[in-house]
Design a protein around this motif. Structure first.
Motif, PDB file in Angstrom:
ATOM      1  N   PRO A 241     -16.093 -18.947 -18.886  1.00 48.00           N
ATOM      2  CA  PRO A 241     -16.564 -17.556 -18.842  1.00 48.00           C
ATOM      3  C   PRO A 241     -18.048 -17.500 -18.498  1.00 48.00           C
ATOM      4  CG  PRO A 241     -16.278 -18.270 -21.111  1.00 48.00           C
ATOM      5  CD  PRO A 241     -15.707 -19.364 -20.253  1.00 48.00           C
ATOM      6  N   PRO A 242     -18.508 -16.452 -17.850  1.00 47.04           N
ATOM      7  CA  PRO A 242     -19.934 -16.329 -17.506  1.00 47.04           C
ATOM      8  C   PRO A 242     -20.777 -16.122 -18.760  1.00 47.04           C
ATOM      9  CG  PRO A 242     -18.749 -14.314 -16.975  1.00 47.04           C
ATOM     10  CD  PRO A 242     -17.716 -15.322 -17.373  1.00 47.04           C
ATOM     11  N   PRO A 243     -22.100 -16.331 -18.659  1.00 46.97           N
ATOM     12  CA  PRO A 243     -22.999 -16.096 -19.810  1.00 46.97           C
ATOM     13  C   PRO A 243     -22.936 -14.652 -20.278  1.00 46.97           C
ATOM     14  CG  PRO A 243     -24.115 -17.351 -18.074  1.00 46.97           C
ATOM     15  CD  PRO A 243     -22.808 -16.885 -17.499  1.00 46.97           C
ATOM     16  N   PRO A 244     -23.330 -14.407 -21.520  1.00 46.67           N
ATOM     17  CA  PRO A 244     -23.236 -13.025 -22.055  1.00 46.67           C
ATOM     18  C   PRO A 244     -24.048 -12.016 -21.255  1.00 46.67           C
ATOM     19  CG  PRO A 244     -23.526 -14.612 -23.829  1.00 46.67           C
ATOM     20  CD  PRO A 244     -23.719 -15.370 -22.557  1.00 46.67           C
ATOM     21  N   ASP A 245     -25.280 -12.390 -20.823  1.00 39.58           N
ATOM     22  CA  ASP A 245     -26.088 -11.422 -20.080  1.00 39.58           C
ATOM     23  C   ASP A 245     -25.464 -11.087 -18.735  1.00 39.58           C
ATOM     24  OD1 ASP A 245     -26.435 -13.991 -19.235  1.00 39.58           O
ATOM     25  OD2 ASP A 245     -28.561 -13.772 -18.747  1.00 39.58           O
ATOM     26  N   VAL A 246     -24.910 -12.114 -18.067  1.00 41.55           N
ATOM     27  CA  VAL A 246     -24.229 -11.858 -16.797  1.00 41.55           C
ATOM     28  C   VAL A 246     -22.980 -11.016 -17.016  1.00 41.55           C
ATOM     29  CG1 VAL A 246     -23.108 -12.948 -14.829  1.00 41.55           C
ATOM     30  CG2 VAL A 246     -25.144 -13.997 -15.827  1.00 41.55           C
ATOM     31  N   MET A 247     -22.263 -11.307 -18.100  1.00 41.20           N
ATOM     32  CA  MET A 247     -21.058 -10.537 -18.403  1.00 41.20           C
ATOM     33  C   MET A 247     -21.397  -9.078 -18.659  1.00 41.20           C
ATOM     34  SD  MET A 247     -17.857 -11.063 -18.484  1.00 41.20           S
ATOM     35  CE  MET A 247     -16.386 -10.161 -18.941  1.00 41.20           C
ATOM     36  N   GLN A 248     -22.498  -8.832 -19.377  1.00 35.95           N
ATOM     37  CA  GLN A 248     -22.908  -7.458 -19.642  1.00 35.95           C
ATOM     38  C   GLN A 248     -23.292  -6.750 -18.347  1.00 35.95           C
ATOM     39  OE1 GLN A 248     -26.078  -7.199 -22.461  1.00 35.95           O
ATOM     40  NE2 GLN A 248     -26.039  -4.954 -22.586  1.00 35.95           N
ATOM     41  N   HIS A 249     -23.990  -7.469 -17.475  1.00 39.77           N
ATOM     42  CA  HIS A 249     -24.355  -6.881 -16.183  1.00 39.77           C
ATOM     43  C   HIS A 249     -23.115  -6.551 -15.358  1.00 39.77           C
ATOM     44  CE1 HIS A 249     -26.694  -6.061 -12.580  1.00 39.77           C
ATOM     45  NE2 HIS A 249     -25.932  -6.919 -11.912  1.00 39.77           N
ATOM     46  N   LEU A 250     -22.129  -7.447 -15.366  1.00 43.05           N
ATOM     47  CA  LEU A 250     -20.904  -7.204 -14.627  1.00 43.05           C
ATOM     48  C   LEU A 250     -20.147  -6.009 -15.182  1.00 43.05           C
ATOM     49  CD1 LEU A 250     -19.627 -10.861 -14.085  1.00 43.05           C
ATOM     50  CD2 LEU A 250     -20.672  -9.354 -12.392  1.00 43.05           C
ATOM     51  N   LEU A 251     -20.117  -5.888 -16.510  1.00 43.12           N
ATOM     52  CA  LEU A 251     -19.433  -4.743 -17.117  1.00 43.12           C
ATOM     53  C   LEU A 251     -20.111  -3.435 -16.740  1.00 43.12           C
ATOM     54  CD1 LEU A 251     -18.605  -6.160 -20.674  1.00 43.12           C
ATOM     55  CD2 LEU A 251     -17.026  -5.798 -18.781  1.00 43.12           C
ATOM     56  N   GLY A 252     -21.462  -3.450 -16.723  1.00 33.25           N
ATOM     57  CA  GLY A 252     -22.177  -2.241 -16.319  1.00 33.25           C
ATOM     58  C   GLY A 252     -21.915  -1.873 -14.876  1.00 33.25           C
ATOM     59  N   ALA A 253     -21.893  -2.901 -14.012  1.00 27.60           N
ATOM     60  CA  ALA A 253     -21.601  -2.631 -12.596  1.00 27.60           C
ATOM     61  C   ALA A 253     -20.182  -2.104 -12.426  1.00 27.60           C
ATOM     62  CB  ALA A 253     -21.807  -3.908 -11.778  1.00 27.60           C
ATOM     63  N   ALA A 254     -19.242  -2.672 -13.168  1.00 28.84           N
ATOM     64  CA  ALA A 254     -17.863  -2.196 -13.083  1.00 28.84           C
ATOM     65  C   ALA A 254     -17.747  -0.754 -13.557  1.00 28.84           C
ATOM     66  CB  ALA A 254     -16.952  -3.098 -13.906  1.00 28.84           C
ATOM     67  N   SER A 255     -18.509  -0.406 -14.614  1.00 27.03           N
ATOM     68  CA  SER A 255     -18.471   0.978 -15.102  1.00 27.03           C
ATOM     69  C   SER A 255     -19.030   1.935 -14.059  1.00 27.03           C
ATOM     70  CB  SER A 255     -19.266   1.079 -16.406  1.00 27.03           C
ATOM     71  OG  SER A 255     -19.287   2.397 -16.878  1.00 27.03           O
ATOM     72  N   ASN A 256     -20.127   1.530 -13.388  1.00 24.65           N
ATOM     73  CA  ASN A 256     -20.705   2.385 -12.342  1.00 24.65           C
ATOM     74  C   ASN A 256     -19.732   2.552 -11.173  1.00 24.65           C
ATOM     75  OD1 ASN A 256     -23.068   2.698 -13.809  1.00 24.65           O
ATOM     76  ND2 ASN A 256     -24.031   0.900 -12.862  1.00 24.65           N
ATOM     77  N   LEU A 257     -19.097   1.468 -10.798  1.00 27.58           N
ATOM     78  CA  LEU A 257     -18.124   1.558  -9.708  1.00 27.58           C
ATOM     79  C   LEU A 257     -16.962   2.472 -10.073  1.00 27.58           C
ATOM     80  CD1 LEU A 257     -17.990  -2.165  -8.488  1.00 27.58           C
ATOM     81  CD2 LEU A 257     -19.013  -0.216  -7.308  1.00 27.58           C
ATOM     82  N   GLN A 258     -16.552   2.418 -11.344  1.00 31.11           N
ATOM     83  CA  GLN A 258     -15.457   3.293 -11.776  1.00 31.11           C
ATOM     84  C   GLN A 258     -15.864   4.761 -11.707  1.00 31.11           C
ATOM     85  OE1 GLN A 258     -12.464   2.437 -12.320  1.00 31.11           O
ATOM     86  NE2 GLN A 258     -11.640   4.359 -13.099  1.00 31.11           N
ATOM     87  N   ARG A 259     -17.098   5.063 -12.126  1.00 27.64           N
ATOM     88  CA  ARG A 259     -17.561   6.455 -12.052  1.00 27.64           C
ATOM     89  C   ARG A 259     -17.678   6.918 -10.602  1.00 27.64           C
ATOM     90  NH1 ARG A 259     -20.941   4.841 -16.406  1.00 27.64           N
ATOM     91  NH2 ARG A 259     -22.644   4.417 -14.950  1.00 27.64           N
ATOM     92  N   GLN A 260     -18.201   6.034  -9.725  1.00 23.88           N
ATOM     93  CA  GLN A 260     -18.296   6.405  -8.314  1.00 23.88           C
ATOM     94  C   GLN A 260     -16.914   6.635  -7.718  1.00 23.88           C
ATOM     95  OE1 GLN A 260     -20.541   3.398  -6.303  1.00 23.88           O
ATOM     96  NE2 GLN A 260     -22.424   3.774  -7.473  1.00 23.88           N
TER      97      GLN A 260
END
Length: 345
Positions: A241-260
């Motif tokens: 699994p990726p590091p926690p900070d990278v995972m958090q960044h990926l989750l944020g990007a996924a949330s933004n993509l979902q809203r878009q």
């Protein structure tokens, strides 16, 4: 939760005391239970079902119900259903859930052998259609191309639907015959004919199912064999699994993509006409209020007009008086009656 009682706890010695019809009834019941269960309950049912199927097949072989020098017309109507035992055994084994790939591969290979035995038995009695025979490669021809396989699969699907509808009609016919026989107290050969027709239709349906299952199981066996041939050190390891900070960044990007994505969907699938801002009931209340206000204005205007009509006579009298006064002033100018202010001649 479904549970397997009675049959699951029986041993091979207990099953030997049952007759073939009783064993067949237990096999059908377990076959139905295995298709409705999952997890540990399904594993218990599968193990019990395999034991019952083996006892059924042993009883069939002992009674020599099927012979190489016979055709389908020589088989008794009551014995036709026993041809389904190998197919049911294959279904039971195909539903076995094990984690060990090697055990899974051996189980699937055993299921394929039972399906093949069933198809060969049907071929021996001439109960295989041309398409099923070609799909099972029992006609000695070359393997079929993908387009032909696809067309035959569609034809088998249509035929399965026809068989299902026809079996339902035969079942209704058998129920009507049974009701008539119960009322008249006589036996009729039509019931045996409908039973034979039902068994033959069921066998035809199971042959098509056996072909489909055999093809899928063989593909899975091929994949398991290929996976087993790979050395352990060359097998793909599960990714870390990726590091926690990278995972958090990926989750944020996924949330933004979902809203878009949701915003784009809202813009694309918006209505092409203006939607109403009020309901029908609300618009009705507005119209009612407007009508009431108009009626009130009309009533006020009518009352004002009636009040003016009542004072018309008084107005006429005032006008006459004013006119008379104006006439007098015209006849008597201002200062006309004062003789002292008149100039002397």
């Amino acid at each position: 939760m479904h549970t397997c009682v009675g049959t699951c706890a029986m041993t091979a010695a207990d099953l030997q005391v049952f007759s073939l019809p009783a064993l067949y009834q237990q096999a059908c019941r377990i076959h139905q239970q295995a298709s409705d269960l999952s997890g540990a309950d399904a594993d218990n049912v599968v193990k019990a079902g395999a034991a019952v199927m083996q006892q059924c097949q042993a009883a069939i072989d002992q009674l020599a119900l099927f012979s190489n020098n016979e055709d389908a017309d020589d088989i008794a109507t009551a014995d036709l259903k026993y041809m389904l035992i190998p197919a049911m055994h294959g279904d039971i084994l195909a539903q076995t859930q094990v984690r060990d790939p090697e055990v899974r591969r051996h189980t699937l290979q055993s299921a394929v052998r039972h399906y093949s035995r069933f198809l060969e038995l049907c071929e021996q009695y001439g109960l295989l259609t041309k398409d099923v025979k070609a799909a099972a490669r029992l006609d000695g021809q070359e393997p079929l191309d993908q387009n032909t396989k696809r067309q035959q699969k569609v034809q088998r699907f249509k035929r399965e639907r026809e068989i299902k509808a026809k079996m339902a009609d035969v079942q209704m016919k058998r129920m009507r015959i049974a009701h008539i026989q119960e009322e008249d107290g006589v036996a009729d050969d039509l019931d045996e004919e409908s039973e034979r027709e039902t068994s033959l239709l069921q066998i035809e349906r199971e042959t098509m199912k056996a072909v489909e299952q055999t093809q899928m199981l063989q593909q899975e066996v091929h994949l398991l064999e290929h996976a087993a041939s790979i050395p352990p050190d060359q097998r793909q390891q599960p990714p870390r699994p990726p590091p926690p900070d990278v995972m958090q960044h990926l989750l944020g990007a996924a949330s933004n993509l979902q809203r878009q994505r949701q915003n784009l969907q809202a813009q694309v699938f918006r209505p092409t006409v203006a939607l109403p801002t009020v309901s029908v009931e609300q618009q009705g209340m507005v119209e009612l209020q407007r009508m009431q206000e108009a009626q009130q204005k009309e009533a006020a205007a009518a009352a004002h007009k009636a009040a003016h009509e009542d004072s018309d006579e008084e107005s006429d009298a005032k006008v006459d008086k004013q006119r008379a006064w104006d006439d007098w002033k015209d006849e008597n100018p201002s200062g006309w009656g004062n003789s002292k202010l008149r100039p002397t001649a």
